[in-house]
Design a protein around this motif. Structure first.
Motif, PDB file in Angstrom:
ATOM      1  N   MET A  37       0.864  -1.175   0.000  1.00  0.00           N
ATOM      2  CA  MET A  37       0.000   0.000   0.000  1.00  0.00           C
ATOM      3  C   MET A  37       0.900   1.225   0.000  1.00  0.00           C
ATOM      4  O   MET A  37       1.343   1.711   1.042  1.00  0.00           O
ATOM      5  CB  MET A  37      -0.929  -0.030   1.204  1.00  0.00           C
ATOM      6  N   GLU A  92       2.085   4.876  -2.613  1.00  0.00           N
ATOM      7  CA  GLU A  92       1.652   5.804  -3.669  1.00  0.00           C
ATOM      8  C   GLU A  92       1.922   5.225  -5.046  1.00  0.00           C
ATOM      9  O   GLU A  92       1.134   5.405  -5.979  1.00  0.00           O
ATOM     10  CB  GLU A  92       2.360   7.146  -3.507  1.00  0.00           C
ATOM     11  N   LEU A 135      -3.182   3.170  -5.348  1.00  0.00           N
ATOM     12  CA  LEU A 135      -4.337   2.750  -4.557  1.00  0.00           C
ATOM     13  C   LEU A 135      -5.166   3.927  -4.053  1.00  0.00           C
ATOM     14  O   LEU A 135      -6.359   3.779  -3.769  1.00  0.00           O
ATOM     15  CB  LEU A 135      -3.875   1.890  -3.377  1.00  0.00           C
ATOM     16  N   ASP A 136      -4.546   5.106  -3.949  1.00  0.00           N
ATOM     17  CA  ASP A 136      -5.317   6.283  -3.573  1.00  0.00           C
ATOM     18  C   ASP A 136      -6.388   6.594  -4.609  1.00  0.00           C
ATOM     19  O   ASP A 136      -7.485   7.069  -4.281  1.00  0.00           O
ATOM     20  CB  ASP A 136      -4.396   7.485  -3.378  1.00  0.00           C
ATOM     21  N   MET A 137      -6.087   6.296  -5.887  1.00  0.00           N
ATOM     22  CA  MET A 137      -7.069   6.501  -6.948  1.00  0.00           C
ATOM     23  C   MET A 137      -8.242   5.527  -6.805  1.00  0.00           C
ATOM     24  O   MET A 137      -9.380   5.866  -7.101  1.00  0.00           O
ATOM     25  CB  MET A 137      -6.412   6.337  -8.320  1.00  0.00           C
ATOM     26  N   LEU A 176      -9.381   4.395  -3.961  1.00  0.00           N
ATOM     27  CA  LEU A 176     -10.212   4.883  -2.864  1.00  0.00           C
ATOM     28  C   LEU A 176     -11.061   6.081  -3.288  1.00  0.00           C
ATOM     29  O   LEU A 176     -12.160   6.283  -2.769  1.00  0.00           O
ATOM     30  CB  LEU A 176      -9.339   5.249  -1.667  1.00  0.00           C
ATOM     31  N   LYS A 177     -10.563   6.880  -4.232  1.00  0.00           N
ATOM     32  CA  LYS A 177     -11.339   8.033  -4.702  1.00  0.00           C
ATOM     33  C   LYS A 177     -12.651   7.612  -5.357  1.00  0.00           C
ATOM     34  O   LYS A 177     -13.613   8.379  -5.362  1.00  0.00           O
ATOM     35  CB  LYS A 177     -10.509   8.870  -5.674  1.00  0.00           C
ATOM     36  N   ASP A 218       1.356   2.082   3.774  1.00  0.00           N
ATOM     37  CA  ASP A 218       0.950   3.414   4.205  1.00  0.00           C
ATOM     38  C   ASP A 218      -0.288   3.336   5.100  1.00  0.00           C
ATOM     39  O   ASP A 218      -1.308   2.758   4.730  1.00  0.00           O
ATOM     40  CB  ASP A 218       0.654   4.275   2.968  1.00  0.00           C
ATOM     41  N   ALA A 222      -2.421   5.549   6.088  1.00  0.00           N
ATOM     42  CA  ALA A 222      -3.617   6.229   5.599  1.00  0.00           C
ATOM     43  C   ALA A 222      -4.336   5.360   4.575  1.00  0.00           C
ATOM     44  O   ALA A 222      -5.581   5.281   4.562  1.00  0.00           O
ATOM     45  CB  ALA A 222      -3.248   7.580   4.994  1.00  0.00           C
ATOM     46  N   LEU A 223      -3.580   4.676   3.731  1.00  0.00           N
ATOM     47  CA  LEU A 223      -4.193   3.778   2.754  1.00  0.00           C
ATOM     48  C   LEU A 223      -4.815   2.573   3.454  1.00  0.00           C
ATOM     49  O   LEU A 223      -5.918   2.140   3.103  1.00  0.00           O
ATOM     50  CB  LEU A 223      -3.165   3.334   1.715  1.00  0.00           C
ATOM     51  N   GLY A 265      -8.012   3.712   4.872  1.00  0.00           N
ATOM     52  CA  GLY A 265      -8.990   3.951   3.822  1.00  0.00           C
ATOM     53  C   GLY A 265      -9.634   2.675   3.324  1.00  0.00           C
ATOM     54  O   GLY A 265     -10.866   2.615   3.123  1.00  0.00           O
ATOM     55  N   TRP A 279     -13.534   1.303   3.798  1.00  0.00           N
ATOM     56  CA  TRP A 279     -14.315   0.839   2.642  1.00  0.00           C
ATOM     57  C   TRP A 279     -14.991  -0.495   2.974  1.00  0.00           C
ATOM     58  O   TRP A 279     -16.164  -0.705   2.697  1.00  0.00           O
ATOM     59  CB  TRP A 279     -13.392   0.722   1.427  1.00  0.00           C
TER      60      TRP A 279
END
Length: 497
Positions: free
Chosen positions: A313, A315, A319-321, A323-324, A343, A345-346, A349, A353
């Motif tokens: 996990m 950048e 994977l941030d995309m 979660l968006k 990460d 934060a990931l 997230g 979910w």
């Protein structure tokens, strides 16, 4: 069983910081196990050298001391000798308290931050490898060449270049240019490295010590783990500050696609799966899907497209995309199975979910080799939205397991996944879904296309079989490395003549 093609064995020292199953944080560990075995089968006398981490010794269990060395400022340490498990490849281990008295991740503490003494640890590793390369380790064996991997053995090649007349030639494989082993000048001084290495053609980079740059400067050839990535890293977008150096060396930069261990990753004979299957028995793959849904607490729904996602996990992985568009993805008839860590934060997230969509999203933080196999086998499709991907192995595992990948078309993903449309379906090359750019809309588009074809069983099975028919073994790649080895030795003979 060996089928050697090398009449006079080439002696190769393969220096790496991790080897599966003794230590693995990512693709480097897999490659450092599979490639030496493939080279051994071709008749190369290859010996792996790696640090003797505490976890590695616990997993290895059997070894013997081979020699004791002293290198300032690190003091005394022992070289251990063993065999790589389930292989004929000799293994050397650098046994020093910096490695053997520390458990867990080889590079990072439990906080996720790098060990503060990594400069010292991997300078020691490089100096130990240097002794082996120069036949100064009481092994009665000297390599004809040295194959280094990533920044952890980059200093080794800079040290060998300083002794060019007596040192074997070398190459370095870049598995991920984003990790370069950058430390301050004080670290360089503390390691008692040769002072003349502190210059741009050595280890210095913008006032700091850059171990990967040292390896590139010292190597005869620089290989990367896919042809596309070899081109990408020569551009500012993917070069991480070293693109200028790599463009200067462009004639020496070679992209060789990684292979995979096709015996370990074999859906027909995988002991971690509840049901074996192959391209002629794709109906049996459904049994693995149902078992995975049960294991992960997902609704047992044959009609939902079960999308797997495994990896760090970070950048890099995009994977941030994901979660968006997490909620928007749930408007599609899909389920999500996630395995990974990194990460915080990931991680949070993805766990959130799962909490919002129980029975449709399952997230396991951490890593389990067996569960990774079951997700590859039980998923219908596999999502890899990486911002960059030097090679990627999971998309090849997915293809082998009849699980079409949904990928961003970069690096090794571009070299292995063929987008599905009329022309590629007609020529039997379609094996997945390729996003040409990466944003939230592209992920929705890619997963939506997979749903569209999943609802057309005949086309879906054609896509599955195309992927399963591809040869991702190490045979071709090992021959390409062997050709580079031979070229280095031929040049060496001319140099010494």
């Amino acid at each position: 069983m060996k089928h050697p093609i090398v009449k006079t064995p080439i002696r190769a020292l393969f220096a790496t910081s991790e080897v599966h199953p003794l230590m693995k944080t990512g693709g480097l560990g897999d490659v450092s196990s599979s490639l030496p075995q493939a080279l051994c089968a071709l008749g190369v006398d290859v010996r792996i050298v790696m640090p003797a981490y505490a976890d590695t010794l616990a997993r290895l269990q059997t070894w013997r001391p081979r020699s004791e060395l002293f290198i300032p400022p690190f003091g005394r340490f022992t070289l251990l000798e063993a065999l790589l498990p389930r292989s004929e490849v000799p293994l050397l281990l650098v046994d020093h308290p910096l490695f053997s008295e520390r458990t867990g991740n080889p590079y990072n503490a439990s906080t996720g931050h790098a060990w503060p003494d990594n400069a010292e640890r991997f300078a020691l590793f490089s100096r130990a490898c240097e002794r082996i390369a120069l036949n100064q380790a009481s092994l009665e064996w000297q390599p004809d060449l040295v194959h280094a991997n990533d920044w952890q053995s980059g200093l080794l090649l800079a040290l060998l270049k300083e002794q060019q007349s007596s040192a074997p030639p070398s190459l370095i494989t870049i598995h991920n240019l984003a990790y370069q082993g950058v430390f301050d000048h004080a670290s360089f001084t503390a390691m008692q490295l040769p002072a003349n290495l502190w210059q741009p053609h050595g280890v210095e980079h913008w006032g700091e010590m850059n171990c990967l740059k040292a390896g590139i400067n010292g190597a005869r050839f620089v290989t990367t783990v896919s042809p596309t990535y070899a081109r990408e890293i020569q551009t500012p977008a993917f070069g991480n500050g070293l693109d200028g150096l790599l463009r200067e060396r462009q004639n020496d930069v070679v992209g060789i696609l990684n292979g995979i261990d096709v015996e370990e990753w074999d859906p027909a004979h995988d002991p971690t799966l509840p049901h074996g299957f192959d391209a002629d028995h794709l109906a049996d793959k459904l049994h693995n899907k149902r078992a995975l849904q049960h294991e992960l607490g997902l609704e047992e729904d044959d009609q939902a497209l079960l999308v797997g996602l495994i990896g760090r996990m970070a950048e890099q992985k995009g994977l941030d995309m994901v979660l968006k568009v997490a909620d928007a993805l749930m408007d599609l008839p899909i389920q999500i199975a996630v395995l990974g860590s990194g990460d915080k934060a990931l991680e949070t997230g993805f766990l959130d979910w799962m909490d919002r969509y129980p029975g449709r999203v399952s997230v396991r933080i951490g890593y389990s080799e067996g569960l990774a196999h079951r997700i590859e086998a039980g998923s219908d499709a596999f999502l890899m939205p990486s911002r960059f991907e030097p090679c990627g192995l999971n998309q090849m595992y997915s293809l082998r397991y009849g699980t079409p990948p949904i990928v961003h078309g970069v690096g090794g993903l571009k070299d292995t996944v063929v987008d599905t449309y009329d022309a590629t379906l007609a020529d039997n090359s379609a094996n997945g879904f390729v996003m040409q750019h990466l944003d939230a809309h592209a992920i929705l588009w890619g997963v939506g296309r997979a749903v569209e074809y999943f609802n057309q069983p005949k086309l879906w099975q054609a896509i599955q079989r195309n992927g399963m028919a591809t040869d991702f073994s190490w045979k071709k790649s090992a021959l390409q490395y062997l050709a580079l080895y031979q070229r280095m030795l031929d040049e060496r003979k001319m140099y010494l003549a």
